[in-house]
Design an enzyme around this catalytic site. Structure first.
Site, PDB file in Angstrom:
ATOM      1  N   GLY A 190       5.208 -20.344   0.744  1.00 50.78           N
ATOM      2  CA  GLY A 190       4.533 -20.714   1.988  1.00 50.78           C
ATOM      3  C   GLY A 190       5.541 -21.215   3.018  1.00 50.78           C
ATOM      4  N   SER A 191       5.130 -22.162   3.777  1.00 48.02           N
ATOM      5  CA  SER A 191       5.963 -22.609   4.901  1.00 48.02           C
ATOM      6  C   SER A 191       7.223 -23.330   4.469  1.00 48.02           C
ATOM      7  CB  SER A 191       5.148 -23.538   5.802  1.00 48.02           C
ATOM      8  OG  SER A 191       3.993 -22.861   6.229  1.00 48.02           O
TER       9      SER A 191
END
Lengths: 379, 614
Positions: free
Chosen positions: B325-326
């Site tokens: 993810g981020s």
């Protein structure tokens, strides 16, 4: 059977008025041999029994009883022994029949007669009674025995042997048969006949194998022929025993140092296989000494037989001596893997009382024969 | 007349007898010679052969098990030890009436029917003088009761045996592992002589990885035995070399904090000391007690562990593969800076979505209305997706791959316990090789925000964070700190300080790390809740990884999707920023937002670790 016969008269052969060699009706050279052998037996038993003094004491008590019996029998003049021979034989036969009928089963074989207060093996009595009976019978005939006499002698041997085989006790029956055959041989049976009988026996062997032997007896013979076929079962005894003897080498591992025996690899090491313990701990030279002691006793026995003054005593002394020898050969033969395991003790050395008492009784007769002089009726 | 004949007979018969007696004597001597020759054969010719047989007969070699080494945490807290446990044993040959003895023993200690059945089974396979266990793991009280009644039971023995024990139970089970009985397969792999007296072997984790060191070297004693195998005398003794004590890099207290913080969620925490790669925390949810396995776990308990939805046997820190993810953004940002695709000044306008020319597919930002003007710093602090869609599109997947690879993505970290998963760092080559398909541009875009094919393990993420904190210096994550050796200095884990990532511009590190600091300390930082006035500065990055694909015209509403389809919450961080001492990665499965769920867990661990630091 009991015709009027002259058993002769015997008197002490000891010199009158002095307490010397023969004053106790002991044949001292023979006694010396027996004492030395018993002492060697105790020494090796101390080792094989794991330094158990209680075991030694028990054996000492047995030896005491056996030597005591020998002493008592030595006091009996030979003509009494001769007179009793047929009765003892008859009683023995009856007891053998009794064993078969009511004998208690021990170790898969009926050998013991339980009289309530003590148990004994009638077959032991036959070891003495058969030579006595044969000597008694042949003594009243001229020698060499006639064909008829031989047939009757064969019957005297066959009946007790048959009964003992039935028990079944192969070792003892073999021994008794041998002692009877020896008596016949000493009586002068012709060599040709011996050869013929041997051939006949060989011819009958397969029949005995298939019909006359128990499974475990057959197994013993098979195991004897190839002990490695059953290394943990029946062959185990022989393998371990051979290891014990072989690893003893020339000088042995030393007293109390036999690993095979001290570490309990060797079965029956105080009884039937005590020879292996001796061989392991004292080595080849020890065995030579031990065999020399035995040879000395046997030679003395034959000497007594040769010196004996009539046929009965000669035959009796000779066949008893040869029985003792058979004991020795069968035991060493089985322990060293030359003969099948038949379960005979090493005479006067193995732990146990029965055979010792029998043997010493026999030596008592030898001493009686040696220390009594026959009054020559004809002058 | 009769007597005359008798005399005549006597003489003749006497001569006959004497000749026969001489023949008998000769026969006797010949027989004795045969016996003697047999003895010559046995005792002289075959002497050596029988001596060998006799030696083999009596001397047997008995192995002595070495004591297994301890496992300690970095502060000396015992994680695995050997406890004497008491076993009630019976020596059959000393017991007169076995059934009665057992019946009476049952009145003193608890013995189940199963145990009695097992006892009788074992009894058949043992020699009568060998002790056979009837009851294992006696309590102190039971031992005392048996001791008092001992005189009533000849032939019973209370044997003390060392059994592996894990005093912290489930705390570090995924790292420490456990030992259990050696199985058939392992028998084929181990040195049978070294394990001759050993019944247990490391099955998992450190216990397995450092089995050789922990086990030690077997000892031997030469004993004289009798025919039954009973030991009579010890002839010679070579004592065993005990196993080495192993000190782990783990901090048991920190691990406890991490586990505590994870409680109620499913996930993993990995914390590494960036200076040397020492793993301080490796926590995976799913608790099970390794002690259960030591003496064989029963089927029922094992099936329960195996089929549990929480997958307690699964070590998420090592085996769990999650989209980063981020949390991937700082790395991709760095890639852009290094690549020259962007500078710290580069800015774009985020409308809340991104499209590729000639395709009307909208690549959405998590913030529906968009972030407006966004530079690298803002893209990290507020986790703007559009900035990275654009950056990734410009750079292309292969350049991203080449830059990220040295951080350790998509490749095993080489940690010293087994079971590690690979993770995936996609590239066009990778896709053609593994999937057999060409790469699509859209896949590059979602790779830019740590979605799509990209998968990392928590350990990889922690390692990458440590490399980032180190500004490119390599880190080899490991659990072994040192192993004590019996006759030399303790063996320390070798540390590799080489630089694996050389930036053209050292400032790029500063820019990225500064932005990560602002994730916590900036006004709009996604993990600003971690800012509570610590004496040290933390740099971090939140992440929220999609598990559930939503259609173009749909909206992700957390409440509407099942718990197991909710987003994973992630957080990576290191602290203190100026002199990093700890790098951490937290993943909470289906936890929702990284900032609200994962970051506090990391914060708790960092606070405790650095709170204790000078």
């Amino acid at each position: 059977m009991n015709r009027n016969r002259d058993y002769g008269r015997w008197i002490d052969r000891r010199p009158t008025g002095s307490f010397t060699a023969r004053s106790l009706h002991m044949d001292w050279p023979l006694l010396l041999g027996l004492l030395v052998l018993s002492a060697v037996g105790l020494v090796i038993l101390y080792s094989s029994g794991g330094q158990d003094m209680a075991l030694i004491w028990r054996q000492c008590i047995r030896l005491g009883i056996a030597f005591g019996l020998m002493f008592l029998i030595a006091q009996i003049p030979p003509h009494h022994i001769e007179r009793w021979a047929p009765w003892i034989f008859a009683a023995g036969i009856l007891m053998l029949i009794g064993v078969l009928a009511i004998g208690t089963v021990g170790k898969g074989a009926q050998r013991w007669l339980d009289l309530g207060f003590f148990r004994f093996q009638p077959s032991e009595i036959m070891k003495l009674a058969v030579p006595m009976m044969i000597a008694w019978y042949l003594a009243e005939n001229t020698l060499p025995p006639s064909r008829r006499a031989m047939l009757i002698t064969a019957l005297i041997i066959a009946v007790p042997v048959g009964l003992i085989v039935k028990q079944p006790d192969l070792g003892t029956s073999l021994l008794i048969a041998m002692s009877g055959i020896f008596a016949l041989l000493l009586a002068g049976i012709s060599g040709r006949l011996v050869g013929g009988l041997s051939l006949l026996a060989a011819a009958f062997a397969p029949l005995v194998w298939f019909f006359g032997m128990h499974g475990y007896q057959r197994q013993r013979v098979l195991t004897f022929l190839n002990p490695e076929s059953d290394p943990l079962g029946a062959g185990y005894h022989i393998i371990q025993s051979k290891i014990a003897i072989g690893s003893g080498g020339l000088y042995g591992k030393g007293w109390l140092n036999g690993t095979q025996s001290q570490l309990e690899f060797l079965p029956e090491r105080s009884t039937d296989f005590i020879f292996a313990v001796f061989a392991e701990e004292f080595g080849f030279f020890g065995i030579l000494v031990l065999l020399a002691i035995y040879l000395y006793i046997i030679a003395r026995g034959l000497y007594i037989a040769a010196q004996a003054q009539d046929t009965f005593t000669r035959l009796l002394a000779g066949s008893l001596t040869l029985t003792f020898f058979v004991y020795l050969v069968v035991n060493i033969g089985m322990v060293s893997g030359m003969l099948p395991v038949v379960g005979l003790p090493l005479p006067l050395v193995s732990y146990g009382g029965t055979s010792m008492v029998t043997l010493m009784a026999a030596f008592g007769m030898l001493m009686s024969i040696q220390t009594h002089r026959k009054l020559n009726t004809s002058g | 007349m009769y007597s005359r004949i008798a005399i005549k007979d006597q003489i003749r018969e006497g001569q006959l007898f004497s000749s026969r007696a001489i023949i008998a004597l000769i026969f006797i001597i010949l027989t004795l010679l045969a016996i003697i020759s047999r003895m010559v054969y046995l005792q002289i010719l075959s002497h050596e052969h029988y001596t060998t047989l006799s030696q083999n007969n009596r001397v047997s070699i008995q192995p002595i098990a070495p004591t297994r080494g301890l496992i300690l945490d970095r502060n000396g807290v015992v994680l695995a030890q050997n406890l004497p446990t008491y076993t009630l044993e019976i020596i059959a040959e000393r017991v007169n009436n076995m059934d009665q003895t057992i019946t009476e023993l049952r009145q003193i200690v608890d013995i189940s029917d199963d145990q009695i059945k097992r006892f009788h089974k074992q009894l058949k396979h043992k020699r009568r003088f060998q002790p056979v266990p009837l009851r294992v793991r006696l309590s102190e009280e039971e031992v005392a009761r048996l001791a008092v009644n001992r005189h009533r039971f000849p032939g019973i023995e209370i044997a003390a045996r060392l059994v592996r024990d894990y005093p912290q139970t489930s705390l570090a089970v995924h790292s420490v592992g456990y030992v259990s009985r050696i199985n058939e397969k392992e028998l084929g792999q181990i040195d049978p002589s070294n394990y001759a007296a050993t019944s247990h072997i490391g099955k998992l984790g450190i216990e397995k990885a450092y089995e050789q060191q922990l086990h030690g070297r077997v000892g031997f004693q030469k004993v004289e035995t009798n025919v039954l195998g009973r030991t009579l005398r010890v002839l010679e003794r070579t004592p065993p070399i005990p196993g080495q004590d192993i000190t782990l890099t783990l901090d048991a207290e920190l691990q406890r904090t991490a586990k505590q913080a994870l409680k109620g969620n499913t996930g993993a925490v990995v914390a590494i000391d960036p200076n040397n790669g020492e793993i301080l925390v490796m926590a995976s949810t799913g608790d099970y007690d390794p002690n259960l396995f030591v003496n064989g776990i029963d089927h029922q308990s094992y099936n329960k562990l195996r089929t549990s939805l929480a997958k307690p046997l699964f070590n998420r820190a090592l085996q769990g593969q999650y989209p980063p993810g981020s949390t991937i953004k700082p790395f991709i940002g760095l890639a852009g800076l290094e690549d020259g695709t962007i500078t710290t000044e580069t800015s774009l306008f985020c409308r809340g979505w991104h499209t590729i020319k000639g395709d009307d597919h909208k690549y959405r930002d998590w913030k529906k209305r968009g972030h407006g003007h966004t530079d690298l710093k803002k893209s990290i602090v507020e986790s703007c997706d559009v900035f990275y869609y654009d950056l990734a599109q410009t750079m292309g997947i292969d350049r991203i791959h080449d830059f990220l690879a040295p951080f350790g993505f998509g490749r095993k970290t080489g940690i010293d316990i087994s079971g590690e998963a690979n993770g995936i760092l996609p590239s066009t080559k990778w896709k053609r090789r593994v999937r057999g398909k060409p790469w699509y541009l859209g896949e590059t875009l979602i790779a830019g925000i740590g979605q799509g094919y990209t998968l990392t393990t928590p350990l990889q993420l922690a390692k990458a964070t440590a490399v980032l904190a180190n500004r490119g210096h390599s880190v080899q994550p490991h659990l072994l700190k040192r192993a004590t050796r019996p006759d030399s200095a303790p063996l320390e884990y070798p540390i590799d300080h080489s630089t694996i990532i050389n930036m053209i511009k050292e400032d790029n590190w500063d820019a990225t790390i500064k932005a990560m600091e602002d994730v916590i300390y900036g006004r709009h930082g996604t993990a600003r809740r971690l800012n509570h006035g610590q004496p040290y500065r933390i740099a971090g990055k939140t992440g929220t990884a999609q598990v559930f694909g939503i259609k173009q015209d749909e909206e992700y509403v957390e409440e509407d999707v099942g718990k197991h389809l909710r987003d994973h919450a992630l957080f990576i961080a290191f602290a203190p920023v100026d002199k990093p001492l700890i790098a951490i990665a937290v993943i909470v499965e289906n936890g929702g937002h990284g900032g609200s769920v994962a970051a506090p867990i990391a914060g708790a661990v960092i606070d405790q670790y650095l709170g204790g630091q000078p």
